[in-house]
Every structure is written in C-alpha cells, then in structure tokens.
Design a protein around this motif. Structure first.
Motif, PDB file in Angstrom:
ATOM      1  N   ALA A 152       0.849  -1.193   0.000  1.00 50.19           N
ATOM      2  CA  ALA A 152       0.000   0.000   0.000  1.00 50.19           C
ATOM      3  C   ALA A 152       0.880   1.236   0.000  1.00 50.19           C
ATOM      4  CB  ALA A 152      -0.879   0.003   1.242  1.00 50.19           C
ATOM      5  N   ALA A 153       0.505   2.218  -0.810  1.00 52.67           N
ATOM      6  CA  ALA A 153       1.255   3.469  -0.847  1.00 52.67           C
ATOM      7  C   ALA A 153       0.335   4.604  -1.270  1.00 52.67           C
ATOM      8  CB  ALA A 153       2.431   3.363  -1.812  1.00 52.67           C
ATOM      9  N   LEU A 154       0.652   5.798  -0.820  1.00 46.92           N
ATOM     10  CA  LEU A 154      -0.092   6.972  -1.265  1.00 46.92           C
ATOM     11  C   LEU A 154       0.384   7.331  -2.663  1.00 46.92           C
ATOM     12  CD1 LEU A 154      -0.087   9.162   1.963  1.00 46.92           C
ATOM     13  CD2 LEU A 154      -1.871   7.638   1.123  1.00 46.92           C
ATOM     14  N   PRO A 155      -0.543   7.609  -3.576  1.00 45.22           N
ATOM     15  CA  PRO A 155      -0.160   7.943  -4.953  1.00 45.22           C
ATOM     16  C   PRO A 155       0.805   9.126  -5.006  1.00 45.22           C
ATOM     17  CG  PRO A 155      -2.529   7.617  -4.776  1.00 45.22           C
ATOM     18  CD  PRO A 155      -1.989   7.623  -3.374  1.00 45.22           C
ATOM     19  N   GLY A 156       1.835   8.976  -5.801  1.00 51.93           N
ATOM     20  CA  GLY A 156       2.803  10.049  -5.995  1.00 51.93           C
ATOM     21  C   GLY A 156       3.865  10.143  -4.917  1.00 51.93           C
ATOM     22  N   SER A 157       3.886   9.195  -3.995  1.00 54.61           N
ATOM     23  CA  SER A 157       4.866   9.269  -2.919  1.00 54.61           C
ATOM     24  C   SER A 157       6.218   8.718  -3.370  1.00 54.61           C
ATOM     25  CB  SER A 157       4.378   8.518  -1.681  1.00 54.61           C
ATOM     26  OG  SER A 157       4.199   7.151  -1.944  1.00 54.61           O
ATOM     27  N   THR A 158       7.249   9.174  -2.681  1.00 60.13           N
ATOM     28  CA  THR A 158       8.619   8.717  -2.909  1.00 60.13           C
ATOM     29  C   THR A 158       9.012   7.812  -1.749  1.00 60.13           C
ATOM     30  OG1 THR A 158       9.194  10.752  -4.062  1.00 60.13           O
ATOM     31  CG2 THR A 158      11.015   9.477  -3.150  1.00 60.13           C
ATOM     32  N   LEU A 159       9.580   6.664  -2.068  1.00 56.16           N
ATOM     33  CA  LEU A 159      10.009   5.719  -1.037  1.00 56.16           C
ATOM     34  C   LEU A 159      11.477   5.908  -0.712  1.00 56.16           C
ATOM     35  CD1 LEU A 159       9.602   3.180   0.765  1.00 56.16           C
ATOM     36  CD2 LEU A 159      10.228   1.820  -1.256  1.00 56.16           C
ATOM     37  N   ILE A 160      11.751   6.264   0.539  1.00 52.33           N
ATOM     38  CA  ILE A 160      13.101   6.253   1.090  1.00 52.33           C
ATOM     39  C   ILE A 160      12.958   5.680   2.496  1.00 52.33           C
ATOM     40  CG2 ILE A 160      15.166   7.543   1.751  1.00 52.33           C
ATOM     41  CD1 ILE A 160      14.433   9.685  -0.273  1.00 52.33           C
ATOM     42  N   PRO A 161      13.278   4.402   2.678  1.00 48.67           N
ATOM     43  CA  PRO A 161      13.127   3.790   4.001  1.00 48.67           C
ATOM     44  C   PRO A 161      13.859   4.574   5.086  1.00 48.67           C
ATOM     45  CG  PRO A 161      13.570   2.116   2.360  1.00 48.67           C
ATOM     46  CD  PRO A 161      13.783   3.439   1.689  1.00 48.67           C
ATOM     47  N   LEU A 162      13.279   4.588   6.278  1.00 50.43           N
ATOM     48  CA  LEU A 162      13.841   5.364   7.384  1.00 50.43           C
ATOM     49  C   LEU A 162      15.314   5.058   7.608  1.00 50.43           C
ATOM     50  CD1 LEU A 162      13.475   7.357   9.696  1.00 50.43           C
ATOM     51  CD2 LEU A 162      12.685   5.448  11.116  1.00 50.43           C
ATOM     52  N   ASN A 163      15.703   3.778   7.531  1.00 51.18           N
ATOM     53  CA  ASN A 163      17.105   3.430   7.798  1.00 51.18           C
ATOM     54  C   ASN A 163      18.055   3.905   6.702  1.00 51.18           C
ATOM     55  OD1 ASN A 163      16.325   1.549   5.873  1.00 51.18           O
ATOM     56  ND2 ASN A 163      17.347  -0.175   6.858  1.00 51.18           N
ATOM     57  N   GLU A 164      17.532   4.435   5.606  1.00 50.37           N
ATOM     58  CA  GLU A 164      18.361   4.968   4.521  1.00 50.37           C
ATOM     59  C   GLU A 164      18.227   6.489   4.387  1.00 50.37           C
ATOM     60  OE1 GLU A 164      17.264   2.983   0.888  1.00 50.37           O
ATOM     61  OE2 GLU A 164      17.423   0.983   1.784  1.00 50.37           O
TER      62      GLU A 164
END
Length: 108
Positions: free
Chosen positions: A34-46
């Motif tokens: 699940a993700a919000l449309p248009g979001s960018t993924l950068i995991p917290l640990n990175e």
C-alpha cells in the motif's frame, strides 16, 4: 518539536493542489502492499544517506508517512536536523489514511 498533520488536513491540502511532497519511510515490502499515490520511497534506515534525493520543489510541505505514524516522526526529526524547514509527520500513517480517507488502500 516535529509538526504532525492529520489525514484530513493532508487530504484537503492535496485536494486544493497545495505543494506537498509525500515521503514514504517504510520498507519496500510495505510500499508494495500500500502506498499513497505520488509518494517517494526512502526507508527510514536509509534516510540520512539519501536525503539529498528529496526534491521538495521549494516551498512544498514534506509529509513523511509510515504504517502508524511512529517512524515518520523520526523521519521528520531527521529532516529538520538536516535543514528542511517545512516538514510534517502524518498522524496515524497510511493505516489512518485507509480508514478515514481511502478505503481502497489495503490495510495490513
């Protein structure tokens, strides 16, 4: 102190087309579910190492989100330490978004 934004407040900002940069700080596996449309993924640990990838287009509010709103508080604090001035954590995370705004986003 880290600013928080409710899912309703975020929904209204997006509906009004206000400049918002959605930052997903969950894991890639969670993002696939699940993700919000248009979001960018950068995991917290990175996040610290990859913060330069955030392109918030000047005055956009950076809204960090996670599953329930805990990791995103840490992410917002990190971003503030790195000099970002317009940062907020999504209260309740994507789970609250699914419950209150868009039931089509899967809960897990």
């Amino acid at each position: 102190m880290v600013q928080q934004i409710s899912v309703k407040e975020l929904f209204l900002k997006l509906k009004a087309r206000e400049p918002v940069y959605l930052l997903d700080v969950r894991t890639p596996g969670e993002h696939e579910i699940a993700a919000l449309p248009g979001s960018t993924l950068i995991p917290l640990n990175e996040l610290t190492e990859r913060a330069e990838e955030i392109d918030a287009n000047g005055d956009a509010l950076i809204v960090a989100y996670c599953h329930h709103g805990v990791r995103s508080l840490s992410a917002a604090a990190i971003l503030e330490k790195l000099g970002h001035e317009r940062v907020a954590s999504l209260q309740g995370g994507i789970d609250a978004w699914s419950i209150h705004i868009d039931e089509s986003i899967p809960r897990y």
